[in-house]
Design a protein around this motif. Sequence first.
Motif, PDB file in Angstrom:
ATOM      1  N   GLY A 221       0.803  -1.209   0.000  1.00  0.00           N
ATOM      2  CA  GLY A 221       0.000   0.000   0.000  1.00  0.00           C
ATOM      3  C   GLY A 221       0.841   1.266   0.000  1.00  0.00           C
ATOM      4  N   GLY A 222       2.132   1.110  -0.279  1.00  0.00           N
ATOM      5  CA  GLY A 222       3.012   2.261  -0.298  1.00  0.00           C
ATOM      6  C   GLY A 222       3.012   2.966  -1.645  1.00  0.00           C
ATOM      7  N   ARG A 223       4.177   3.583  -1.955  1.00  0.00           N
ATOM      8  CA  ARG A 223       4.258   4.352  -3.196  1.00  0.00           C
ATOM      9  C   ARG A 223       5.547   3.998  -3.919  1.00  0.00           C
ATOM     10  NH1 ARG A 223       4.059  10.407  -2.960  1.00  0.00           N
ATOM     11  NH2 ARG A 223       5.637  10.166  -1.338  1.00  0.00           N
ATOM     12  N   ALA A 224       5.515   4.154  -5.226  1.00  0.00           N
ATOM     13  CA  ALA A 224       6.704   3.993  -6.062  1.00  0.00           C
ATOM     14  C   ALA A 224       6.953   5.293  -6.808  1.00  0.00           C
ATOM     15  CB  ALA A 224       6.526   2.844  -7.049  1.00  0.00           C
ATOM     16  N   LEU A 225       8.188   5.798  -6.754  1.00  0.00           N
ATOM     17  CA  LEU A 225       8.538   7.049  -7.411  1.00  0.00           C
ATOM     18  C   LEU A 225       9.720   6.804  -8.332  1.00  0.00           C
ATOM     19  CD1 LEU A 225       8.297   9.498  -4.349  1.00  0.00           C
ATOM     20  CD2 LEU A 225       6.571   9.072  -6.120  1.00  0.00           C
ATOM     21  N   ARG A 226       9.753   7.587  -9.425  1.00  0.00           N
ATOM     22  CA  ARG A 226      10.863   7.493 -10.376  1.00  0.00           C
ATOM     23  C   ARG A 226      11.549   8.857 -10.451  1.00  0.00           C
ATOM     24  NH1 ARG A 226      10.916   4.159 -14.764  1.00  0.00           N
ATOM     25  NH2 ARG A 226      12.725   5.381 -15.350  1.00  0.00           N
ATOM     26  N   PRO A 227      12.396   9.209  -9.503  1.00  0.00           N
ATOM     27  CA  PRO A 227      13.023  10.537  -9.527  1.00  0.00           C
ATOM     28  C   PRO A 227      14.156  10.603 -10.542  1.00  0.00           C
ATOM     29  CG  PRO A 227      13.895   9.287  -7.697  1.00  0.00           C
ATOM     30  CD  PRO A 227      12.834   8.422  -8.343  1.00  0.00           C
ATOM     31  N   VAL A 228      14.424  11.824 -10.996  1.00  0.00           N
ATOM     32  CA  VAL A 228      15.649  12.050 -11.762  1.00  0.00           C
ATOM     33  C   VAL A 228      16.826  11.819 -10.812  1.00  0.00           C
ATOM     34  CG1 VAL A 228      16.974  13.731 -13.099  1.00  0.00           C
ATOM     35  CG2 VAL A 228      14.467  13.715 -13.198  1.00  0.00           C
ATOM     36  N   ALA A 229      17.876  11.184 -11.302  1.00  0.00           N
ATOM     37  CA  ALA A 229      18.951  10.737 -10.421  1.00  0.00           C
ATOM     38  C   ALA A 229      19.532  11.876  -9.596  1.00  0.00           C
ATOM     39  CB  ALA A 229      20.046  10.056 -11.233  1.00  0.00           C
ATOM     40  N   ASP A 230      19.829  13.013 -10.235  1.00  0.00           N
ATOM     41  CA  ASP A 230      20.489  14.089  -9.492  1.00  0.00           C
ATOM     42  C   ASP A 230      19.539  14.832  -8.553  1.00  0.00           C
ATOM     43  OD1 ASP A 230      18.998  15.370 -11.361  1.00  0.00           O
ATOM     44  OD2 ASP A 230      20.642  16.508 -12.261  1.00  0.00           O
ATOM     45  N   GLN A 231      18.242  14.452  -8.568  1.00  0.00           N
ATOM     46  CA  GLN A 231      17.278  15.048  -7.641  1.00  0.00           C
ATOM     47  C   GLN A 231      16.761  14.028  -6.632  1.00  0.00           C
ATOM     48  OE1 GLN A 231      14.167  17.097  -9.704  1.00  0.00           O
ATOM     49  NE2 GLN A 231      15.580  18.340 -10.922  1.00  0.00           N
ATOM     50  N   LEU A 232      17.482  12.911  -6.517  1.00  0.00           N
ATOM     51  CA  LEU A 232      17.037  11.869  -5.598  1.00  0.00           C
ATOM     52  C   LEU A 232      16.911  12.405  -4.176  1.00  0.00           C
ATOM     53  CD1 LEU A 232      16.476   8.907  -4.824  1.00  0.00           C
ATOM     54  CD2 LEU A 232      18.963   8.607  -4.595  1.00  0.00           C
ATOM     55  N   GLY A 233      17.919  13.140  -3.727  1.00  0.00           N
ATOM     56  CA  GLY A 233      17.907  13.636  -2.354  1.00  0.00           C
ATOM     57  C   GLY A 233      16.693  14.477  -2.048  1.00  0.00           C
ATOM     58  N   SER A 234      16.346  15.385  -2.968  1.00  0.00           N
ATOM     59  CA  SER A 234      15.186  16.246  -2.722  1.00  0.00           C
ATOM     60  C   SER A 234      13.899  15.430  -2.717  1.00  0.00           C
ATOM     61  CB  SER A 234      15.123  17.348  -3.786  1.00  0.00           C
ATOM     62  OG  SER A 234      14.960  16.807  -5.077  1.00  0.00           O
ATOM     63  N   PHE A 235      13.806  14.379  -3.541  1.00  0.00           N
ATOM     64  CA  PHE A 235      12.604  13.534  -3.547  1.00  0.00           C
ATOM     65  C   PHE A 235      12.460  12.811  -2.216  1.00  0.00           C
ATOM     66  CE2 PHE A 235      12.195  14.318  -7.977  1.00  0.00           C
ATOM     67  CZ  PHE A 235      10.959  13.836  -8.376  1.00  0.00           C
ATOM     68  N   VAL A 236      13.573  12.275  -1.711  1.00  0.00           N
ATOM     69  CA  VAL A 236      13.519  11.523  -0.450  1.00  0.00           C
ATOM     70  C   VAL A 236      13.147  12.444   0.700  1.00  0.00           C
ATOM     71  CG1 VAL A 236      14.911  10.212   1.196  1.00  0.00           C
ATOM     72  CG2 VAL A 236      15.126   9.752  -1.242  1.00  0.00           C
ATOM     73  N   VAL A 237      13.785  13.610   0.764  1.00  0.00           N
ATOM     74  CA  VAL A 237      13.508  14.547   1.849  1.00  0.00           C
ATOM     75  C   VAL A 237      12.057  15.020   1.788  1.00  0.00           C
ATOM     76  CG1 VAL A 237      14.018  16.873   2.684  1.00  0.00           C
ATOM     77  CG2 VAL A 237      15.880  15.292   2.174  1.00  0.00           C
ATOM     78  N   ARG A 238      11.576  15.349   0.604  1.00  0.00           N
ATOM     79  CA  ARG A 238      10.191  15.809   0.474  1.00  0.00           C
ATOM     80  C   ARG A 238       9.210  14.722   0.895  1.00  0.00           C
ATOM     81  NH1 ARG A 238      10.571  18.773  -5.241  1.00  0.00           N
ATOM     82  NH2 ARG A 238      10.229  16.642  -5.884  1.00  0.00           N
TER      83      ARG A 238
END
Length: 646
Positions: free
Chosen positions: A620-637
Amino acid sequence: MSGFRYRSYVDGPDPLRPPFDVRSAVDALGRAVLAGASPTRALRDLLRRGIRGVRGLDELLRHVRERKEQLRSQGRLDGTLAQARRLLDQAVGQERAVLFPDPSDEARLRERELDDLPADPAAAIRRLAGYQWRSPDARQTFTQLQELLRREILDAQFRGMRQAMARGTPEELQRVRAMLDALHGMLDADDRGEHTQADFERFMAEFGDFFPDRPRTLDELVDVLACRSAAMQRLFDSLPPEQRAELLALSAQVMRDAGLADAVQRLGERLRARRPDLVWSGGVAVDGDAELGLGDATTAVAELADLAELEEALGQGYAGARLDDIDTAALQRVLGRSAAEDVARLRALERELRDRGYLSGSRDRVQLTPKAVRALGEVALRDVLSGAGRRPGTHDTREGGPAGELTGASRPWRFGDEQPLDAVRTAINAVRRGASSEGRLRLRPEDMEVAETERRDAAAVCLLVDLSYSMVQRGLWGVAKQTALALHTLVSTRFPQDAVYVIGFNDHARVLAPRELAELSPEPVQGTNLHHALLLAGRHVDRHPEFEPVVLVVTDGEPTAHLEEDGLPYFSYPPSPRTTELTLAEVDRMTRRGARMTVFSLADDPRLEEFVTALVARNGGRALRPVADQLGSFVVRDLLAQRSRW
């Protein structure tokens, strides 16, 4: 009034030069380490690049190599020999021009004597030393030849002798002999252990004009003379055998005629005995159109020797290399004072990083201190937050909740605060400000303070980071490491009530402390053991049953390894059904714990997409496909968004 004298400041680094920025150096080290470099490599690269206002070793090395090429193309080493031959031929030609019109037998005898001169310039000059010149011009040219040889040969042996022997008078030669006698006297006293600095200072007061390098001690003087003598030997080795023999013969003759042969030969032996580490043989490649005098050629060879040592020292490519290996005196002679200051400031920077507690360990194995790890975490978090942006409902706060337990601390009140008012501190602030003229205490908004309270919401945060070698091959290693350290710093500093675990996994999983995370280097290990990582994450969540579980997974591939019952990892590609089965079983256990997982997929892989789809459907979670160089901002957000919903 007493007068004042101003001159250039030469006693050490420029005191008005702005200090270097240690903080920016720490940031640069941090970004290199976060990109995957070891602390040792990061420090070495920093010193190579330099910092703002300070040239690095690479730039200094480039200047050294450019200077080396300039010297190699500066001119010919046999310039003095060529000049001597021309002057000799000119003198003989001038004499013949006077003898030819004279019909006397004496003129014919003199012509015969000139015809019989040896081909060797040294022997010819020796033969002509007692010749009675009929031509005044020839006599003057021959005198010019003798003065040239005396100046150049003495200047090759003692740099600066050319100026001291400008006139070549007997008094000047006598002063050279006196200098050599005094020098040998100092060396004899030093051999007996009786030499004093006062003796050296008296020597320099009398003969300092012979030594433009201005040595400050006898050892420095010996170094200067030994380097000069070694350079002269190497110059002779650089010449063809015939030219070498001619120049050696000229040198020996000049020294004998000046009465210096024994003293100079003995000095050369003593210098070689004191500095056997110098390169005393072997030619150098110098070529060009200009004819270099013997003194200038010796200086060029000596400088090339300095450049060769500097090139090796600045390259720092050998085991145990240190900045202290760089001879700043030689660097200053070659590139000027600013280059020596740059090396001194690089040394000071490295020392400052250690003194301020950022680095420890040896130069060959630099280690980050806890203070440095915290600084690296701040760098990672700052870089991540700079790209995180703001989203509605995803804000973070340092403030405590209004219904939490009191911490005993307080802070100034701000509009909108809901925390209880700290009446005591508020009253104290008003008293300190002073009572009104009526003797009453009047409160102002700036007097008010509120009591800090603890937040009641806390999270058990687990970040599972794929460390398999495919992450290295895809260039994802550095961004994953930065993300992990940034998240750890975020939780530790802004949500200290939370419990955070960073778990790295390849063929097996392990918990990474901040220092381990900062110093983590790529490993050529195959395997994506998400099964083991979820086992460790589950234990962390179980230890904090009252905390909100947060599980974040960063990976670029489907699971290809699992943990067997005996505790050993099993790897298989394509993945075995057993690996997928065990991994999804741990996902189910995490779901029963109430943890909704967020998976950050970093590769466009159909098999990975299929596995993540199955994981999300079960959890029941989520799957995200971030741009590699923006991984940190995706995780923090994502973490901040989850916290905002509690």
